[in-house]
Design a protein around this motif. Structure first.
Motif, short mmCIF file in Angstrom:
data_model
loop_
_atom_site.label_atom_id
_atom_site.label_comp_id
_atom_site.label_asym_id
_atom_site.label_seq_id
_atom_site.Cartn_x
_atom_site.Cartn_y
_atom_site.Cartn_z
N VAL A 1 -10.44 5.43 3.79
CA VAL A 1 -9.69 5.03 4.98
C VAL A 1 -10.56 5.19 6.22
O VAL A 1 -10.49 4.36 7.15
N ALA A 2 -11.39 6.22 6.25
CA ALA A 2 -12.30 6.38 7.39
C ALA A 2 -13.24 5.20 7.51
O ALA A 2 -13.53 4.71 8.62
N VAL B 1 -7.92 -4.52 2.58
CA VAL B 1 -8.75 -4.84 1.42
C VAL B 1 -9.32 -3.59 0.76
O VAL B 1 -9.83 -3.67 -0.37
N LEU B 2 -9.23 -2.43 1.43
CA LEU B 2 -9.72 -1.18 0.86
C LEU B 2 -8.63 -0.40 0.14
O LEU B 2 -8.92 0.60 -0.52
N PRO C 1 3.29 -5.06 5.05
CA PRO C 1 3.26 -4.55 3.67
C PRO C 1 2.01 -3.73 3.36
O PRO C 1 2.06 -2.80 2.56
N GLY C 2 0.89 -4.06 4.02
CA GLY C 2 -0.31 -3.25 3.86
C GLY C 2 -0.10 -1.84 4.38
O GLY C 2 -0.55 -0.85 3.78
N ALA C 3 0.60 -1.73 5.51
CA ALA C 3 0.91 -0.41 6.06
C ALA C 3 1.81 0.38 5.11
O ALA C 3 1.65 1.60 4.95
N ILE C 4 2.76 -0.31 4.48
CA ILE C 4 3.63 0.38 3.51
C ILE C 4 2.82 0.88 2.32
O ILE C 4 3.00 2.01 1.86
N TYR C 5 1.91 0.04 1.82
CA TYR C 5 1.01 0.46 0.73
C TYR C 5 0.26 1.72 1.14
O TYR C 5 0.21 2.71 0.39
#
Length: 497
Positions: free
Chosen positions: A358-359, A287-288, A340-344
Motif C-alpha cells: 500500500v505504501a 491494481v495493487l 469498490p476498490g476502497a471497499i476491497y
C-alpha cells in the motif's frame, strides 16, 4: 502505521484537488455546455428542453439524460454551480463511509479506504469541473450498496425490501443522468446478480427502467435512447480518430497516414502500453490490491472481486477490443472502480506486507497526481488573455455564426457570447458532424456554406496553416483578419448572412 499512510494519502488528495481545481478552470470544456443547459432547464418546462441558436451541428432539442441539467437549473447562482460537483462527490464519500460502517471493517483500514477515495487521481481530475459522471456514479454505487445491505447485512425483512425499492429508484435516476453509467450497469448486472444470488437484482433494474420511462415520458425515453445509440454508432465508425488533430490527419488538409501517436487509440504496442498506463495511473492502489491478497492469502468476499473485477474487464475490453471501442473510452470506467476498490482495501489485514504494498501504491498515487497537475496546467486553455480578448470582441458583434478551432474553444464562445458555433456533440445529431469531426474529410467551405458561417476564429498555435488555407479557399480575405495574440478572427466573405 496504516493511519500514517491514510494521513499521507489524504493530504496528497486534498492538496491535489485544490491545485487541479484551480488549474482546470482555464481549460474546462464540459461546464460551458452545462451552464447553457442549466439556463434552458430553468427557463423551460417539459422535455425535451431546447438550446436554440447555439450549436449548429446538433438538434436544438436536448437528448442528453436530463436529470443533471434539471438539478443545475434549480441553481441560479453561477458561482454556486461550480460547487455542485464537489457536493455530489461529498455525498458519494459519505455513502462509501456508510457502507464501510455497515460492513464492520477495521477503523484503520476504513480510514485508509476513505483516503484512497479522496486521492484517487481519476476523481481528482474529472471532478474538477461540472460533470454528470459523478452523479451517475453516485446513483449506481448507492443502488448497488443498498442491494448489498439487503443481501449481505441481512436486516429485518421490511428494511431489506425498502433497500430494494430504493435501489430501483436510484437506478431509474442513473438512467436519467449518465449514459456510460447505464452502459456499465448493463454489463455489471448479470455478474452482480450471480454474486449476490438474489432474484431482486434484475427486477430492481427493470423497475428502475420503468420509473425512468414514467418520469420522462415514453416519447422522451425513446428519444434519449435513440440519441445514445446514434452516438455509439458514430464512434464505431470513427474511434480510430478519437483525439486526432482535426486538420493534421485530414485527407483534405493534412495526411491521414501521418503520426497518430497523439490519438487516443494510438496504433501498435505503444498505443497498447499507453492504454495500460492510463488505466493504472487513474487508480494506482486498485491494481495493487490483488498483490496484497496473494501475499497474505486474505481475499475479500466474492461480491467485491466480482464488482471490481468486472469493471476492469469491461474497461480493458473497451480499450483493446475493436468491436467494443464504440462504448466509450474504457479508461473512464475506472471512475466507477474507485469506490469498490476502497471497499476491497478495507477488507485487507493490517499486515506488514500489506503496509509495504500500500505504501508503494501511495507513492504511485502521489506521482500520478503530480503528473495530472502538470498535464492540466499545460493544456491548451480556453481562458488565456488572448482568447478573453476574442470573447470580449465577439460580444460586441451582432449575433452571428462562428467556426472556432480548436473545437474545445467553441464551447466557451457558445456560453460566453450570443453567437452560434459550428459544433455539437451533446445529444442527438451526431450524424450532422460527419465529415467535420473528429477530422475534416470534406472541405471547410462546404460546412461554412451549409451553415451560413459568418466568422471564423482560430488559434495559430493549434492551426498554423489556418490563414493560408482559409485565404486560399477564398473563405476569408487577408484584410479582414483581426489578430488577438496567438488567436485570429476573420470575417467569412463568401457566404451571405
Amino acid at each position: 502505521m496504516f493511519a500514517l499512510l491514510a494521513l499521507a494519502l489524504l493530504s496528497a488528495g486534498i492538496v491535489a484537488r485544490i491545485a487541479i481545481f484551480r488549474a482546470a478552470a482555464a481549460s474546462a470544456v464540459d461546464q460551458h455546455y452545462w451552464m447553457l443547459a442549466a439556463r434552458a432547464y430553468r427557463e423551460q418546462r417539459g422535455l425535451p428542453v431546447r438550446i436554440p441558436g447555439k450549436y449548429l451541428l446538433e438538434d436544438e432539442t436536448q437528448a442528453y439524460p436530463p436529470l443533471f441539467g434539471w438539478l443545475l437549473g434549480r441553481v441560479s447562482n453561477t458561482t454556486v454551480l461550480r460547487w455542485v460537483t464537489p457536493a455530489v462527490e461529498t455525498a458519494g464519500f459519505l455513502a462509501l463511509w456508510a457502507v464501510l460502517l455497515a460492513l464492520g471493517v477495521r477503523w484503520d483500514m476504513m480510514t485508509l479506504a476513505l483516503a484512497c477515495y479522496v486521492a484517487a487521481p481519476v476523481l481528482v481530475v474529472y471532478n474538477a469541473q461540472l460533470t454528470s459522471r459523478v452523479l451517475g456514479d453516485f446513483f449506481l454505487f448507492s443502488a448497488m450498496a443498498l442491494q448489498l445491505v439487503a443481501v449481505v447485512i441481512e436486516p429485518a425483512p421490511w428494511l431489506a425490501w425498502l433497500c430494494w425499492i430504493a435501489s430501483a429508484g436510484l437506478l431509474g435516476m442513473m438512467v436519467m443522468t449518465h449514459k456510460m453509467s447505464l452502459q456499465l450497469h448493463v454489463v455489471l448486472m448479470p455478474v452482480w446478480w450471480w454474486s449476490l444470488s438474489a432474484w431482486q437484482v434484475p427486477v430492481a433494474t427493470l423497475i428502475g427502467l420503468a420509473l425512468f420511462v414514467i418520469v420522462v415520458g415514453p416519447a422522451f425515453a425513446r428519444y434519449q435512447l435513440c440519441a445514445h445509440w446514434e452516438i455509439v454508432n458514430f464512434w464505431n465508425r470513427h474511434w480510430r480518430n478519437l483525439g486526432a488533430h482535426q486538420f493534421d490527419l485530414s485527407p483534405v488538409y493534412g495526411n491521414p497516414d501521418g503520426d497518430r501517436s497523439a490519438c487516443f487509440h494510438a496504433p501498435g504496442w505503444r498505443g497498447a502500453l499507453k492504454h495500460l498506463r492510463v488505466v493504472v495511473s487513474y487508480a494506482p492502489l486498485n491494481v495493487l490490491l490483488p498483490v496484497c491478497s496473494l501475499l497474505t492469502e486474505a481475499w475479500p468476499p466474492a461480491w467485491v472481486l466480482v464488482w471490481l473485477g468486472a469493471i476492469y474487464v469491461w474497461a480493458l475490453a473497451t480499450l483493446y477490443v475493436p468491436g467494443l471501442k464504440r462504448w466509450g473510452g474504457g479508461h473512464l470506467y475506472v471512475f466507477n472502480a474507485v469506490a469498490p476498490g476502497a471497499i476491497y482495501l478495507s477488507f485487507l489485514p493490517a499486515d506488514p506486507m500489506v503496509f509495504v504494498v500500500v505504501a508503494v501504491g501511495v507513492i504511485l498515487t502521489v506521482i500520478s497526481l503530480a503528473m495530472a497537475w502538470r498535464i492540466v496546467v499545460s493544456r491548451q486553455t480556453a481562458r488565456c488573455k488572448d482568447f478573453e480578448d476574442v470573447i470580449d470582441h465577439l460580444r460586441k458583434l451582432p449575433v452571428a455564426r462562428i467556426a472556432v478551432f480548436p473545437l474545445q474553444a467553441a464551447e466557451a464562445v457558445a456560453a460566453g457570447t450570443p453567437h452560434a458555433v459550428l459544433w455539437g456533440g451533446h445529444g442527438y445529431g451526431f450524424g450532422q458532424m460527419e465529415g467535420f469531426f473528429p477530422v475534416l474529410t470534406r472541405p471547410l467551405g462546404e460546412f461554412f456554406h451549409r451553415h451560413r458561417v459568418t466568422w471564423v476564429c482560430w488559434d495559430t498555435g493549434y492551426w498554423p496553416k489556418g490563414e493560408s488555407i482559409l485565404i486560399g479557399e477564398g473563405l476569408i480575405q487577408a484584410a479582414t483578419i483581426i489578430p488577438f495574440g496567438v488567436w485570429r478572427l476573420a470575417r467569412v466573405g463568401s457566404v451571405s448572412e
